[in-house]
Structures are given as C-alpha cells and as structure tokens.
Design a protein around this motif. Structure first.
Motif, PDB file in Angstrom:
ATOM      1  N   GLY A  71       0.788  -1.222   0.000  1.00 41.63           N
ATOM      2  CA  GLY A  71       0.000   0.000   0.000  1.00 41.63           C
ATOM      3  C   GLY A  71       0.821   1.272   0.000  1.00 41.63           C
ATOM      4  O   GLY A  71       1.860   1.370   0.655  1.00 41.63           O
ATOM      5  N   SER A  72       0.335   2.259  -0.748  1.00 49.84           N
ATOM      6  CA  SER A  72       0.986   3.568  -0.764  1.00 49.84           C
ATOM      7  C   SER A  72       0.748   4.287   0.559  1.00 49.84           C
ATOM      8  O   SER A  72      -0.146   3.934   1.336  1.00 49.84           O
ATOM      9  CB  SER A  72       0.428   4.417  -1.909  1.00 49.84           C
ATOM     10  OG  SER A  72      -0.919   4.788  -1.640  1.00 49.84           O
ATOM     11  N   ARG A  73       1.535   5.320   0.811  1.00 47.36           N
ATOM     12  CA  ARG A  73       1.346   6.118   2.029  1.00 47.36           C
ATOM     13  C   ARG A  73      -0.068   6.676   2.096  1.00 47.36           C
ATOM     14  O   ARG A  73      -0.710   6.640   3.146  1.00 47.36           O
ATOM     15  CB  ARG A  73       2.339   7.291   2.062  1.00 47.36           C
ATOM     16  CG  ARG A  73       3.732   6.917   2.450  1.00 47.36           C
ATOM     17  CD  ARG A  73       4.644   8.132   2.545  1.00 47.36           C
ATOM     18  NE  ARG A  73       6.014   7.706   2.802  1.00 47.36           N
ATOM     19  CZ  ARG A  73       7.061   8.514   2.868  1.00 47.36           C
ATOM     20  NH1 ARG A  73       6.890   9.819   2.692  1.00 47.36           N
ATOM     21  NH2 ARG A  73       8.258   8.035   3.112  1.00 47.36           N
ATOM     22  N   THR A  74      -0.538   7.213   0.996  1.00 51.86           N
ATOM     23  CA  THR A  74      -1.870   7.826   1.011  1.00 51.86           C
ATOM     24  C   THR A  74      -2.947   6.792   1.289  1.00 51.86           C
ATOM     25  O   THR A  74      -3.884   7.050   2.054  1.00 51.86           O
ATOM     26  CB  THR A  74      -2.139   8.542  -0.317  1.00 51.86           C
ATOM     27  OG1 THR A  74      -1.934   7.629  -1.413  1.00 51.86           O
ATOM     28  CG2 THR A  74      -1.245   9.755  -0.491  1.00 51.86           C
ATOM     29  N   TYR A  75      -2.845   5.613   0.685  1.00 53.09           N
ATOM     30  CA  TYR A  75      -3.864   4.574   0.871  1.00 53.09           C
ATOM     31  C   TYR A  75      -3.854   4.040   2.299  1.00 53.09           C
ATOM     32  O   TYR A  75      -4.916   3.924   2.941  1.00 53.09           O
ATOM     33  CB  TYR A  75      -3.626   3.440  -0.120  1.00 53.09           C
ATOM     34  CG  TYR A  75      -4.528   2.242   0.102  1.00 53.09           C
ATOM     35  CD1 TYR A  75      -5.903   2.366  -0.002  1.00 53.09           C
ATOM     36  CD2 TYR A  75      -3.994   1.002   0.411  1.00 53.09           C
ATOM     37  CE1 TYR A  75      -6.738   1.271   0.207  1.00 53.09           C
ATOM     38  CE2 TYR A  75      -4.811  -0.098   0.620  1.00 53.09           C
ATOM     39  CZ  TYR A  75      -6.184   0.041   0.513  1.00 53.09           C
ATOM     40  OH  TYR A  75      -6.998  -1.040   0.737  1.00 53.09           O
ATOM     41  N   LEU A  76      -2.675   3.724   2.835  1.00 52.49           N
ATOM     42  CA  LEU A  76      -2.623   3.158   4.179  1.00 52.49           C
ATOM     43  C   LEU A  76      -3.000   4.187   5.239  1.00 52.49           C
ATOM     44  O   LEU A  76      -3.626   3.844   6.251  1.00 52.49           O
ATOM     45  CB  LEU A  76      -1.241   2.572   4.454  1.00 52.49           C
ATOM     46  CG  LEU A  76      -0.884   1.326   3.634  1.00 52.49           C
ATOM     47  CD1 LEU A  76       0.502   0.805   4.018  1.00 52.49           C
ATOM     48  CD2 LEU A  76      -1.922   0.219   3.804  1.00 52.49           C
TER      49      LEU A  76
ATOM     50  N   GLN B 168      -8.708  16.295   3.045  1.00 49.29           N
ATOM     51  CA  GLN B 168      -9.043  15.990   1.661  1.00 49.29           C
ATOM     52  C   GLN B 168      -8.036  15.076   0.969  1.00 49.29           C
ATOM     53  O   GLN B 168      -8.434  14.181   0.208  1.00 49.29           O
ATOM     54  CB  GLN B 168      -9.224  17.278   0.863  1.00 49.29           C
ATOM     55  CG  GLN B 168      -9.968  17.074  -0.455  1.00 49.29           C
ATOM     56  CD  GLN B 168     -11.371  16.545  -0.252  1.00 49.29           C
ATOM     57  OE1 GLN B 168     -12.100  17.043   0.583  1.00 49.29           O
ATOM     58  NE2 GLN B 168     -11.750  15.521  -0.994  1.00 49.29           N
ATOM     59  N   PRO B 169      -6.718  15.231   1.187  1.00 50.06           N
ATOM     60  CA  PRO B 169      -5.782  14.293   0.552  1.00 50.06           C
ATOM     61  C   PRO B 169      -6.003  12.844   0.969  1.00 50.06           C
ATOM     62  O   PRO B 169      -5.664  11.932   0.212  1.00 50.06           O
ATOM     63  CB  PRO B 169      -4.410  14.803   1.023  1.00 50.06           C
ATOM     64  CG  PRO B 169      -4.615  16.238   1.320  1.00 50.06           C
ATOM     65  CD  PRO B 169      -6.005  16.321   1.885  1.00 50.06           C
ATOM     66  N   PHE B 170      -6.568  12.600   2.156  1.00 53.50           N
ATOM     67  CA  PHE B 170      -6.872  11.248   2.588  1.00 53.50           C
ATOM     68  C   PHE B 170      -8.058  10.700   1.784  1.00 53.50           C
ATOM     69  O   PHE B 170      -8.012   9.569   1.290  1.00 53.50           O
ATOM     70  CB  PHE B 170      -7.208  11.216   4.082  1.00 53.50           C
ATOM     71  CG  PHE B 170      -6.037  11.435   4.987  1.00 53.50           C
ATOM     72  CD1 PHE B 170      -5.510  10.393   5.731  1.00 53.50           C
ATOM     73  CD2 PHE B 170      -5.452  12.691   5.110  1.00 53.50           C
ATOM     74  CE1 PHE B 170      -4.436  10.586   6.584  1.00 53.50           C
ATOM     75  CE2 PHE B 170      -4.370  12.904   5.955  1.00 53.50           C
ATOM     76  CZ  PHE B 170      -3.861  11.841   6.683  1.00 53.50           C
ATOM     77  N   TYR B 171      -9.106  11.491   1.663  1.00 55.17           N
ATOM     78  CA  TYR B 171     -10.248  11.062   0.859  1.00 55.17           C
ATOM     79  C   TYR B 171      -9.834  10.818  -0.595  1.00 55.17           C
ATOM     80  O   TYR B 171     -10.341   9.922  -1.264  1.00 55.17           O
ATOM     81  CB  TYR B 171     -11.356  12.108   0.900  1.00 55.17           C
ATOM     82  CG  TYR B 171     -12.021  12.278   2.242  1.00 55.17           C
ATOM     83  CD1 TYR B 171     -12.733  11.236   2.831  1.00 55.17           C
ATOM     84  CD2 TYR B 171     -11.944  13.489   2.928  1.00 55.17           C
ATOM     85  CE1 TYR B 171     -13.351  11.397   4.058  1.00 55.17           C
ATOM     86  CE2 TYR B 171     -12.560  13.664   4.152  1.00 55.17           C
ATOM     87  CZ  TYR B 171     -13.259  12.608   4.716  1.00 55.17           C
ATOM     88  OH  TYR B 171     -13.862  12.779   5.943  1.00 55.17           O
TER      89      TYR B 171
ATOM     90  N   TYR C 136       1.931   8.984  -9.316  1.00 57.52           N
ATOM     91  CA  TYR C 136       3.136   8.715  -8.549  1.00 57.52           C
ATOM     92  C   TYR C 136       2.761   8.286  -7.129  1.00 57.52           C
ATOM     93  O   TYR C 136       1.722   8.687  -6.609  1.00 57.52           O
ATOM     94  CB  TYR C 136       4.013   9.966  -8.483  1.00 57.52           C
ATOM     95  CG  TYR C 136       4.388  10.526  -9.830  1.00 57.52           C
ATOM     96  CD1 TYR C 136       5.534  10.093 -10.498  1.00 57.52           C
ATOM     97  CD2 TYR C 136       3.598  11.486 -10.463  1.00 57.52           C
ATOM     98  CE1 TYR C 136       5.886  10.611 -11.746  1.00 57.52           C
ATOM     99  CE2 TYR C 136       3.929  12.006 -11.710  1.00 57.52           C
ATOM    100  CZ  TYR C 136       5.078  11.565 -12.348  1.00 57.52           C
ATOM    101  OH  TYR C 136       5.416  12.069 -13.585  1.00 57.52           O
ATOM    102  N   GLY C 137       3.616   7.473  -6.496  1.00 56.82           N
ATOM    103  CA  GLY C 137       3.304   7.080  -5.126  1.00 56.82           C
ATOM    104  C   GLY C 137       4.464   6.397  -4.426  1.00 56.82           C
ATOM    105  O   GLY C 137       5.292   5.740  -5.054  1.00 56.82           O
ATOM    106  N   CYS C 138       4.507   6.573  -3.099  1.00 54.68           N
ATOM    107  CA  CYS C 138       5.522   5.943  -2.249  1.00 54.68           C
ATOM    108  C   CYS C 138       4.876   4.851  -1.409  1.00 54.68           C
ATOM    109  O   CYS C 138       3.844   5.090  -0.768  1.00 54.68           O
ATOM    110  CB  CYS C 138       6.141   6.967  -1.306  1.00 54.68           C
ATOM    111  SG  CYS C 138       7.221   8.171  -2.104  1.00 54.68           S
TER     112      CYS C 138
END
Length: 367
Positions: free
Chosen positions: A39-44, A73-76, A213-215
């Motif tokens: 999972g990416s940082r944003t997703y987790l 909002q970035p979480f949603y 893009y994602g970490c």
C-alpha cells in the motif's frame, strides 16, 4: 500484456467499500489510482484514518502529521497523486523532496521525512502479487523503482536515493473487476534488498500524458505483505514538507514555506479561530483555519475574514465556503459542526495570490 522480469500471477481482490466511501467524500474527486499491495502512504493512511462516521482521524503518528499539514481531503483523495502533464517523467520533473506528493502541494504532508509511516513487511527477491487500485481505469504502463542500499527514512527522499532504473516494468496489465472497485494486477519478483526502503510507483497512461506517482514504505525482513504501523501513535506537531530549490512546470508545485504564519485568535461568542499560512508557491498558497471551542461545547460555528490583497480560494475542505468578493464565510459540514469543550476542528484551503499575502483577522461565532 508484456511484463519485464515478471509473470502474470493470479488476481488478488482488495476490498474497497466504494459505495460507502463515495457517499462520504466531501469534495469532488478527479483522480484514479494508487498501489494497494504494497500500500501507498496515502492509501494506508486513509485506511488508518477513516472512521465509521466518515471523518478522518488517524492513529498513526506520521498520518496524523499529514493531516495536520494538509487537512483531510488528501486522505479522501488517496488515489489522486497525479500530474496531468507528467508524460511518465521522473528525475528532473518531480522535485527532490517531493517524490511522494508528485510535486503536488495538496499532498505535501506525505513528503515528510519520518520513520513511522505504515510499513509493509516483505521478503527480498520473493515472488509477489501486485495490485493497483483502478478508481478510474486507464490503459498504460507501470514502473516500480526502489531506494538504494543505505536509504534513510529520516531524510528527505531525493532522486539520488532511488535506483536509476525500475526493478519491474509492466505493459498494460489486466484489470480485475471495474472502476471504482477494480484493480490492476500482475505477478513479479520483489527487489533483492534488506532493511527499510521505499518502493516508488509510476503509472503512465497510454491515452494521455497523465501520470500517477506514489511511495510505499516497506521493510525486507522475511514478511509476506503484513502491514504494521497502523494504530497507536500520538498527536505530534506538524513536520513540514521539504523545501525544494526546483519545481516542476505545473503551477501547483510547492517551492517553500514550512513555517505557518498565524493571526491572533479573535474571540467572539463561544469560539476562537486562528488563521495560518501552511505552504506557499508561485501564485498560490495553502491555508488553514483552526476553530477552537471555549469552556462550553459548540453546536455550530461560523468563521469570517476579509482578504486584503485579492486572494481567491480555489478549493476548501472540512467546511462550507461562501465568498463575496474578498469577504469569506465558512460554516461546518455535518460531521464537524459539534465541537466539545476545549476541542478544535480545522478547515483547509488552497488559494491564489499575487505579491503581498497579508494574514487577515478571523472572527468566530457560535449560535
């Protein structure tokens, strides 16, 4: 489908409660995907923070910090780290220190150098079933990079920290299900690494220049996809996103300001409000207003201020905006209307600016 250094494995269906989530997201979303495994940082952080009422309340300390920096909002919009003009570009396009946000100011909180992001445990060199959310499906290529040996999570992530070539590339993988609950999937070996690393994903659409893009924070310790670091945590002061000396061509790229500038709280009625400038870049900035209850709980609140230098709000979250020229009024949404005694809620926004960006005095009233 062509896969380099990989063979197609069986699909893994990752559960996303899309119908419920869609009803809870408080603002328009326009983006399309992120890594689910690992999972990416944003997703987790989204998984960690989402409550049964639809509010975002992370327990992980790094996710709490991302909330403090950029709002909910970035979480949603965890699937929205994209650049419409990316065209698959990486080094020299996404600035050092902004890899995890894609150079997009909205997600700057996810660039903070920390060692406590949610972590996926993996086995070096092992076969792995990869999944990537298809919130909106688009054909394209996926490229997976990994950090070099000696990566330090407590330092800003730069391109010099990344291996120069992908360890795995996938050409138009199959889609399991359909958007928004579907996912792309493929099989392919993990890199030969030990210890803590970041897997960096790049999804290049073949039908436009849009690139995602994602970490994903991982540790190669013999694990098989287990996730730790979700749950527990404290409520830290915000760790600022990294100041960068260069920025991509899009106007939404961060270029400085890590220290908020706050107005003096102006008590009126039963609440106070504090205005802060969280981030600035050429032609724009990110602001935040924190509403705090006094000795009694709030059953509603209204904050007002007037911009003195022609600033214009382009996006606002965690509140309902009414703008009349330079006069701004913000009222709560359903889930943050009530504030317990001594408690607080925050409203975040993006705005344009030219030249001077004076901090206004904000008033707060409660029925």
């Amino acid at each position: 489908m062509k896969i380099r250094r990989a063979t197609v494995g069986h699909s893994i269906v990752v559960g996303l409660i899309a119908a419920v989530v869609a009803a809870l997201i408080p603002a328009t979303t326009w983006a399309h995907g992120a890594l689910l495994t690992p999972g990416s940082r944003t997703y987790l952080c989204y998984k960690d923070g989402l409550t049964s009422t639809g509010e975002i309340r992370p327990t992980n300390a790094a996710c709490q910090n991302a909330l403090a920096v950029g709002g909910a909002q970035p979480f949603y919009d965890w699937f929205g780290v994209l650049r419409s003009d990316g065209a698959g570009r990486t080094t020299g396009f996404i600035p050092d220190g902004a890899l995890c946000s894609g150079g997009f100011t909205k997600y700057a909180g996810f660039d903070a150098p920390r060692n406590d992001w949610p972590l996926t445990h993996l086995t070096s060199g092992a076969a792995f079933n990869w999944t990537y959310a298809a919130w909106a499906a688009h054909p394209g290529w996926f490229y997976l990079y990994v950090t070099k040996d000696g990566y330090n999570p407590n330092q800003a992530l730069t391109w010099a920290d990344m291996e120069s070539t992908p360890f795995l590339s996938v050409d138009h993988p199959p889609l399991n299900g359909s958007a928004p609950t579907g996912n792309y999937y493929w099989g392919g070996n993990l890199p030969n690494k030990t210890g803590r690393h970041v897997i960096y994903s790049v999804w290049k659409r073949s039908d436009s220049t849009e690139t995602f893009y994602g970490c994903s924070d991982v540790v190669f310790d013999g694990g098989n996809g287990e996730v730790t670091g979700i749950g527990g945590g404290t409520n830290p002061s915000p760790s600022p996103s990294v100041t960068t000396s260069s920025s991509p061509s899009a106007s939404a790229s961060p270029s400085a300001s890590v220290s908020p500038t706050s107005s003096t709280p102006a008590p009126t009625g039963a609440c106070t409000a504090t205005y802060s400038i969280v981030n600035t870049w050429g032609g724009g900035f990110q602001g935040e207003v924190v509403v705090k209850a006094g000795s009694a709980a709030l059953s509603g609140w209204t904050v007002k201020w007037t911009f003195a230098n022609g600033q214009t709000i382009s996006q606002l979250w965690n509140g309902t905006l009414t703008a009349s020229g330079s006069s701004i009024t913000v009222k709560p949404v359903s889930w943050n209307s009530s504030v317990p005694a001594g408690g607080s809620v925050s409203v975040g926004f993006l705005a344009t600016q030219t030249g001077t960006n004076a901090v206004p005095t904000v008033t707060c009233t409660s029925p």
